[in-house]
Write a protein that holds these residues in place. Structure first.
Motif, short mmCIF file in Angstrom:
data_model
loop_
_atom_site.label_atom_id
_atom_site.label_comp_id
_atom_site.label_asym_id
_atom_site.label_seq_id
_atom_site.Cartn_x
_atom_site.Cartn_y
_atom_site.Cartn_z
N GLU A 56 0.83 -1.20 0.00
CA GLU A 56 0.00 0.00 0.00
C GLU A 56 0.87 1.26 0.00
OE1 GLU A 56 -4.19 1.05 2.16
OE2 GLU A 56 -2.54 0.45 3.44
N VAL A 57 0.44 2.25 -0.78
CA VAL A 57 1.13 3.54 -0.83
C VAL A 57 0.17 4.59 -0.24
CG1 VAL A 57 2.17 5.30 -2.30
CG2 VAL A 57 2.48 2.87 -2.84
N VAL A 58 0.51 5.10 0.92
CA VAL A 58 -0.40 5.97 1.67
C VAL A 58 0.21 7.36 1.80
CG1 VAL A 58 -1.52 6.32 3.91
CG2 VAL A 58 -1.43 4.03 2.91
N GLY A 59 -0.60 8.38 1.60
CA GLY A 59 -0.17 9.77 1.79
C GLY A 59 -0.61 10.24 3.17
N LEU A 60 0.28 10.96 3.85
CA LEU A 60 -0.05 11.55 5.14
C LEU A 60 -0.05 13.07 4.94
CD1 LEU A 60 -0.56 11.25 8.21
CD2 LEU A 60 1.93 11.17 8.53
N VAL A 61 -1.22 13.68 5.10
CA VAL A 61 -1.35 15.12 4.85
C VAL A 61 -1.87 15.82 6.11
CG1 VAL A 61 -1.78 14.72 2.38
CG2 VAL A 61 -3.72 14.98 3.94
N GLY A 62 -1.82 17.13 6.07
CA GLY A 62 -2.29 17.93 7.20
C GLY A 62 -1.66 19.30 7.12
N GLU A 63 -2.25 20.24 7.84
CA GLU A 63 -1.72 21.61 7.83
C GLU A 63 -0.30 21.64 8.38
OE1 GLU A 63 -4.34 23.93 10.18
OE2 GLU A 63 -5.97 23.85 8.70
N ASN A 64 0.43 22.71 8.06
CA ASN A 64 1.75 22.91 8.67
C ASN A 64 1.59 22.88 10.19
OD1 ASN A 64 2.41 25.19 6.07
ND2 ASN A 64 3.50 23.29 6.37
N ARG A 213 -1.96 9.52 -6.99
CA ARG A 213 -0.86 8.56 -6.98
C ARG A 213 -0.90 7.66 -5.74
NH1 ARG A 213 3.03 9.90 -10.79
NH2 ARG A 213 2.91 12.01 -11.62
N PHE A 214 -1.72 8.05 -4.74
CA PHE A 214 -1.79 7.28 -3.50
C PHE A 214 -2.95 6.29 -3.54
CE2 PHE A 214 0.16 11.33 -2.13
CZ PHE A 214 1.34 10.83 -1.62
N ASP A 215 -2.79 5.18 -2.84
CA ASP A 215 -3.90 4.25 -2.69
C ASP A 215 -4.91 4.80 -1.69
OD1 ASP A 215 -2.68 2.37 -4.39
OD2 ASP A 215 -1.37 1.75 -2.75
N ARG A 216 -4.39 5.61 -0.76
CA ARG A 216 -5.24 6.09 0.32
C ARG A 216 -4.54 7.31 0.93
NH1 ARG A 216 -5.32 4.04 5.68
NH2 ARG A 216 -3.78 2.48 5.11
N ILE A 217 -5.34 8.24 1.41
CA ILE A 217 -4.74 9.42 2.05
C ILE A 217 -5.28 9.53 3.47
CG2 ILE A 217 -4.58 11.93 1.97
CD1 ILE A 217 -4.52 11.78 -1.01
N VAL A 218 -4.37 9.76 4.40
CA VAL A 218 -4.71 9.93 5.80
C VAL A 218 -4.41 11.36 6.18
CG1 VAL A 218 -4.08 9.25 8.16
CG2 VAL A 218 -4.25 7.51 6.37
N GLN A 219 -5.37 11.99 6.83
CA GLN A 219 -5.19 13.40 7.21
C GLN A 219 -5.05 13.51 8.73
OE1 GLN A 219 -8.28 15.98 5.76
NE2 GLN A 219 -6.90 17.73 5.98
N LEU A 220 -4.08 14.33 9.13
CA LEU A 220 -3.92 14.61 10.56
C LEU A 220 -4.62 15.92 10.86
CD1 LEU A 220 -0.33 14.10 12.03
CD2 LEU A 220 -2.50 13.43 13.04
N THR A 225 -5.89 11.09 13.35
CA THR A 225 -5.89 10.77 11.93
C THR A 225 -7.31 10.47 11.46
OG1 THR A 225 -5.25 8.59 12.71
CG2 THR A 225 -3.56 9.87 11.59
N GLN A 226 -7.59 10.87 10.24
CA GLN A 226 -8.89 10.54 9.65
C GLN A 226 -8.68 10.32 8.17
OE1 GLN A 226 -10.54 14.40 10.96
NE2 GLN A 226 -10.95 14.77 8.80
N PRO A 227 -9.53 9.45 7.55
CA PRO A 227 -9.37 9.25 6.11
C PRO A 227 -9.73 10.52 5.38
CG PRO A 227 -11.31 8.10 6.93
CD PRO A 227 -10.63 8.68 8.12
N ARG A 228 -8.98 10.82 4.34
CA ARG A 228 -9.28 11.99 3.53
C ARG A 228 -10.45 11.68 2.61
NH1 ARG A 228 -5.82 16.54 1.89
NH2 ARG A 228 -6.68 17.29 -0.04
N ASP A 229 -11.36 12.65 2.44
CA ASP A 229 -12.56 12.43 1.62
C ASP A 229 -12.22 11.86 0.26
OD1 ASP A 229 -13.88 13.53 3.66
OD2 ASP A 229 -14.20 15.48 2.70
N GLY A 230 -13.09 10.95 -0.19
CA GLY A 230 -12.94 10.43 -1.54
C GLY A 230 -12.00 9.25 -1.65
N LYS A 231 -11.32 8.90 -0.57
CA LYS A 231 -10.42 7.74 -0.61
C LYS A 231 -10.92 6.68 0.37
CE LYS A 231 -7.26 9.19 -3.47
NZ LYS A 231 -6.65 8.46 -4.56
#
Ligand SMILES: Nc1ncnc2c1ncn2[C@@H]1O[C@H](COP(=O)(O)OP(=O)(O)OP(=O)(O)O)[C@@H](O)[C@H]1O
Length: 234
Positions: A56-64, A213-220, A225-231
């Motif tokens: 799995e290729v997961v993106g971890l996103v979130g505000e600065n 490009r990610f299989d799934r995106i996780v947002q902090l 953590t929560q799943p990012r909408d649409g994934k």
């Protein structure tokens, strides 16, 4: 340093996580700032959970400042959480936001040193090194000292060292900030090859354009953590 070595008894290499190759549960972290009596505490993580499946290729996103780097440091054992557990199978490769290299060593010498630290046979290390030079196009810098490398090539070395021992899980903290477009595309080819091989990759990213490009995106957000909408949800 990469790969990371667990530092806390909260970490355990486990063969019981059949679905996930890496699992973090209930991670909490606060930083203490200042000195007494003006000592303050900044709570960054408030029960963050994260899991990575094989391939799995997961993106971890979130505000600065939302705590992405803090969470990644905890996952690799570079930072101790206040609460929570991390378990994983196999080897972790970690690419920190700021490259950690020895300024007097050349690229070749870094690979030799890290290969020894990983317990690799010299021939296996040389083979892996050649493949990394080729896939990221920086063989011409093999004999260049790291303090004479450009920022982008230093990022390639940083990534290459994390890849050297073919870790089951690769954790990358904004790995392509200094890459030109051609290298950026090569980076994603490389990530695709790892996915195909059943290896897992967690990438801290700021680029919305990378989403597909990610299989799934996780947002902090707010320390969780929560799943990012649409994934898909973990
Ligand atoms: N060693 C430290 N001591 C005190 N506070 C820290 C420390 N490291 C990080 N912080 C603070 O913790 C918060 C989270 O930082 P972190 O670097 O994990 O966020 P981030 O989401 O990775 O940020 P960015 O997107 O800007 O890279 C920030 O407010 C930061 O200032």
């Amino acid at each position: 340093m990469s790969p990371a070595t667990p530092v806390s008894t909260a970490y355990a290499s486990s063969t019981q996580q059949l679905q996930s190759v890496l699992t973090a549960t209930g991670i909490e972290k606060a930083y203490r700032r200042g000195v007494w009596p003006a000592r303050r505490s900044l709570t960054v993580l408030r029960g963050a959970d994260l899991s990575l499946a094989h391939g799995e290729v997961v993106g971890l996103v979130g505000e600065n400042g939302s705590g992405k780097s803090t969470l990644m440091k905890i996952l690799v054992g570079a930072l101790r959480p206040d609460a929570g557990t991390v378990s994983y199978d196999g080897r972790l490769g970690y690419c920190p936001q700021e490259p950690i290299v020895y300024e007097r060593l050349t690229c070749d010498e870094h690979f030799e040193l890290f290969g020894r630290a990983y317990g690799m046979a010299p021939e296996a290390e040389r083979r892996a090194r050649r493949a990394i030079y080729e896939s990221l196009s920086f063989e011409r810098h093999a004999a260049t000292r790291s303090d004479q490398l450009s920022g982008g090539t230093l990022s390639k070395l940083n990534l290459g060292l994390a890849l050297l021992a073919d870790p089951e899980v690769l954790l990358l903290d904004e790995p392509y900030a200094g890459f030109d477009f051609d290298t950026y595309l090569k980076f994603w080819d490389l990530v695709g090859q790892r996915r195909q091989a059943g290896r897992s990759v967690l990438i801290i990213s700021h680029f919305v354009t990378d989403e597909e490009r990610f299989d799934r995106i996780v947002q902090l957000r707010d320390g969780k953590t929560q799943p990012r909408d649409g994934k898909a949800v973990a």
